[in-house]
Write an enzyme that holds these catalytic residues in place. Structure first.
Site, PDB file in Angstrom:
ATOM      1  N   CYS A 107       0.797  -1.343   0.083  1.00 56.41           N
ATOM      2  CA  CYS A 107      -0.071   0.127  -0.120  1.00 56.41           C
ATOM      3  C   CYS A 107       0.955   1.125  -0.079  1.00 56.41           C
ATOM      4  CB  CYS A 107      -1.113   0.078   1.128  1.00 56.41           C
ATOM      5  SG  CYS A 107      -1.952   1.613   1.399  1.00 56.41           S
ATOM      6  N   GLU A 142       6.789   0.316 -12.731  1.00 57.97           N
ATOM      7  CA  GLU A 142       5.473   0.233 -13.360  1.00 57.97           C
ATOM      8  C   GLU A 142       4.609   0.570 -12.022  1.00 57.97           C
ATOM      9  OE1 GLU A 142       5.725  -2.538 -17.221  1.00 57.97           O
ATOM     10  OE2 GLU A 142       5.033  -3.450 -15.352  1.00 57.97           O
ATOM     11  N   GLU A 311      11.323  -0.414 -21.341  1.00 59.18           N
ATOM     12  CA  GLU A 311      11.217  -1.902 -21.625  1.00 59.18           C
ATOM     13  C   GLU A 311      10.575  -1.972 -23.087  1.00 59.18           C
ATOM     14  OE1 GLU A 311       8.901  -4.235 -18.933  1.00 59.18           O
ATOM     15  OE2 GLU A 311      10.193  -3.564 -17.236  1.00 59.18           O
ATOM     16  N   TYR A 361       7.382 -17.485 -20.441  1.00 60.12           N
ATOM     17  CA  TYR A 361       6.963 -17.518 -21.955  1.00 60.12           C
ATOM     18  C   TYR A 361       7.500 -16.032 -22.386  1.00 60.12           C
ATOM     19  CZ  TYR A 361       5.270 -22.022 -21.722  1.00 60.12           C
ATOM     20  OH  TYR A 361       5.044 -23.471 -21.468  1.00 60.12           O
TER      21      TYR A 361
END
Length: 663
Positions: A107, A142, A311, A361
């Protein structure tokens, strides 16, 4: 112009690090990002720090001439910390705790977590303060990913009450500006106002909008905590990696404390999970240049400086519904596309496909066995080509106004299920970009000095100050194109007493008599310049002043004959008010008219998927399609590519965009 990569040395044996560093250097990589998820390795138990592995990794990279961007590792608090202080965890709207097991589970308003953040960031900043190879920092990772900007725990409840007490004179002021007499929602104290937890019917729109503001301010304040510590310990740049098409966090506000803005670009994922409609095969191979480009331009204009792609998609990725292989050369294309929009560094995520955890993946520049993947060749080619160019900042003649609070207000009360704020903005942006025009995505409070034209697709929340700034711009000779649903509400999310566009009515010379909304597939039309054009989703019936010119009229239903688009001369400029969501042909007509009146060069309309970007005397031609395209260069030299641009290819011309024609 530089290439970078994100690297996780902690995932691989130490004996591999030297090989990795050498291969990075051979590929022309300059920057390496490290340590954003490494807290549990740096501090395996409270107060026991182990920087040895990170020190060694940095030394190996530096020996090969690579520069390091470190990250504060706060996006992943370790299990021992959660066990000691479970109160740091976020809570969903229904009070359910978000538990340990992935990331972003803390938080922003937890006093305990802020204490822990100061401790870990201070320890890292102090340890690396005198290491020359460390040139910059990324705060956290992010912010808000996975729906975590808005928390509903007790710490947030207390912080929200305090935030309200600082925003309003007293509780009576809040009750008046929110309008809490509706449904008997009056409050007797700020402490009585809770976060908007589950209710039988929808929440009060003013309550929701303020909570969304509070939540983003909480992130701003938390980010500032990182920044202040880092600035106290070293002379390095500080950034944060934002996300594309991301609604809940106001990037304008967070960016105020940063030296440069960066973001994470995944084109083939974005067309699947954050845009309406089904993507074409070309978009599955290379993405939508305008979807990606719009975030490039937002990041560039947010602090009026070159940005980074922290990125960049390196190949196939794990998180969208489908995982197609990008087109041949697409990873090179994306790097050039970013640089054409103003990026100085494009950093691929990641160096090597991981063998463990949730992202197995997700491709890297190299496969899990260490061999080169498709993205490695593209990165190598892009690095060599971009090393030869060194343009300055993008000089955009058009500003497109975007405000997250308007986005939130529309989403709180959309009044039309198909009215998507960001897609509506992108339709105007796409019309500009299809003519090769560079665009700055700016906040309505930003300076408009230097722009010949301003596009405001949806200024939903408007006060007198904003109306005055836009009036000054237009009367000073600027051209303004204003879209539907503008000037409808006050900043408190209440309807203005006057009809829309409220405080903008005198400037626009028009008032909205009626409005209606439709399903996207409904056939609707207006007559513009003698021809019929389609529109969708939203329509307004306008009442123009005597001196205001009617540009288009409705032709369908009870609105037939009513004005839909108007234009008013004001001082040295003019205002066009568009009360509908126009189709692409009508938008092109409106945009070319705006550009003509603003004396901005209008190129030929570009084929879908092909874009021009002019930056400091260089022009990038990017082909996001699976078909080759030919170009004619009237003046200038081809620095990259040839007159035939291959599928998912690029050309760079030393000359203005007016010298390039796409066939």
């Amino acid at each position: 112009m530089s290439i970078g990569v994100c690297y996780f040395p902690e995932h691989w044996p130490r004996e591999r690090w030297e090989t990795d560093a050498a291969q990075m250097a051979d590929a022309g990589i300059e920057y390496v990002r490290l340590a954003e998820f490494s807290w549990s390795i740096i501090e395996p138990e409270r107060g026991v720090f182990d920087f040895s592995w990170l020190d060694e990794a940095i030394e190996v990279l530096a020996d090969h001439g690579l520069k390091v961007v470190l990250c504060t590792p706060t996006a992943t608090p370790p299990k021992w910390l959660v066990d000691e202080h479970p109160e740091i965890l976020q809570a969903d709207r229904d009070g359910t705790s978000r538990h340990f097991g992935s990331r972003r589970h803390y938080c922003f308003n937890s006093p305990q977590y802020r204490t822990e953040t100061r401790r870990i960031v201070s320890a890292m900043a102090s340890h690396y303060a005198d290491i020359p190879a460390v040139v910059g920092w990324q705060t956290d990772n992010e912010f808000g990913c996975h729906g975590t900007v808005r928390c509903y725990c007790e710490d947030c409840s207390a912080a929200f009450s305090e935030w309200l007490s600082e925003r309003y004179d007293d509780i009576d002021d809040l009750n008046e500006r929110w309008g809490t007499t509706f449904w008997s929602q009056r409050y007797r104290s700020f402490e009585a106002v809770n976060p908007p937890r589950p209710t039988p019917a929808e929440h009060h729109p003013s309550h929701l909008l303020d909570y969304y503001r509070f939540a983003t301010d909480s992130v701003v304040d938390y980010n500032r905590l990182h920044v202040e510590i880092l600035r106290d310990h070293g002379d390095w740049f500080i950034t944060h990696n934002f996300m594309g098409d991301f609604e809940t966090l106001d990037a304008h506000k967070v960016s105020d404390d940063l030296d440069l803005v960066s973001w994470d670009s995944y084109p083939t994922g974005f067309v699947q999970d954050r845009r309406s409609g089904s993507p074409s095969m070309d978009e599955l191979r290379a993405g939508d240049p305008d979807q990606v480009g719009m975030t490039h331009d937002l990041c560039r204009a947010t602090n009026n400086a070159p940005f980074w792609v922290m990125e960049q998609q390196p190949g196939d990725i794990n998180w969208p519904p489908r995982c197609p292989q990008p087109g041949e050369g697409a990873m090179r294309l994306w790097a050039h596309h970013a640089v054409g929009h103003g990026a100085d560094v494009v950093s691929y995520f990641r160096w090597r496909r991981c063998r463990q955890g949730q992202e197995q993946y997700h491709a890297g520049l190299r496969k899990q066995d260490g061999s080169a993947d498709r993205g490695y060749v593209d990165a190598l080619n892009a690095a060599g080509e971009l090393d030869a160019v060194d343009p300055n900042h993008v000089d955009a003649p058009v500003a497109l106004l975007h405000d997250y609070e308007n986005w939130w207000a529309i989403d709180i009360q959309p009044h039309a299920p198909d009215f998507d704020y960001w897609e509506h903005h992108r339709s105007y942006y796409r019309a500009l970009r299809s003519r090769g025009v560079q665009v700055d995505i700016v906040h309505p409070e930003a300076s408009l000095k230097g722009y010949e034209a301003v596009v405001a697709p949806c200024l939903h929340l408007v006060d007198d100050d904003l109306a005055a700034r836009l009036t000054d711009f237009v009367e000073g000779g600027g051209e303004l194109l204003m879209g539907a649903r503008s000037g409808v509400k006050t900043p408190a999310n209440q309807l203005h007493e006057t009809l829309a566009p409220g405080p903008l009515a005198d400037l626009a010379g028009v008032r909205v008599e009626q409005h209606e909304s439709f399903a996207k597939a409904t056939d609707l039309a207006v007559k513009f310049d003698g021809d019929d054009y389609a529109y969708s989703v939203w329509g307004e019936w306008l009442a123009p002043e005597e001196a205001t010119v009617v540009v288009a009229e409705h032709t369908v239903g009870p609105a037939a004959g009513q004005p839909a688009i108007t234009r008013a001369e004001r001082g040295g400029g003019s205002v066009t008010y568009c009360g509908i969501w126009p189709d692409e042909d009508l938008l092109d007509a409106l945009v070319t008219g705006l550009l003509s009146r603003g004396d901005i060069y209008i190129g030929e309309r570009l084929p879908a998927g092909v874009r021009l970007n002019e930056r400091d005397g260089l022009t990038w031609v990017t082909n996001f399609t699976g078909e080759p395209r030919n170009i004619d260069v009237a003046d200038g030299d081809l620095l990259v590519g040839g007159e035939t641009i291959e599928p998912y290819g690029v050309a760079v011309v030393s000359g203005p965009r007016s010298a390039v024609t796409v066939r």
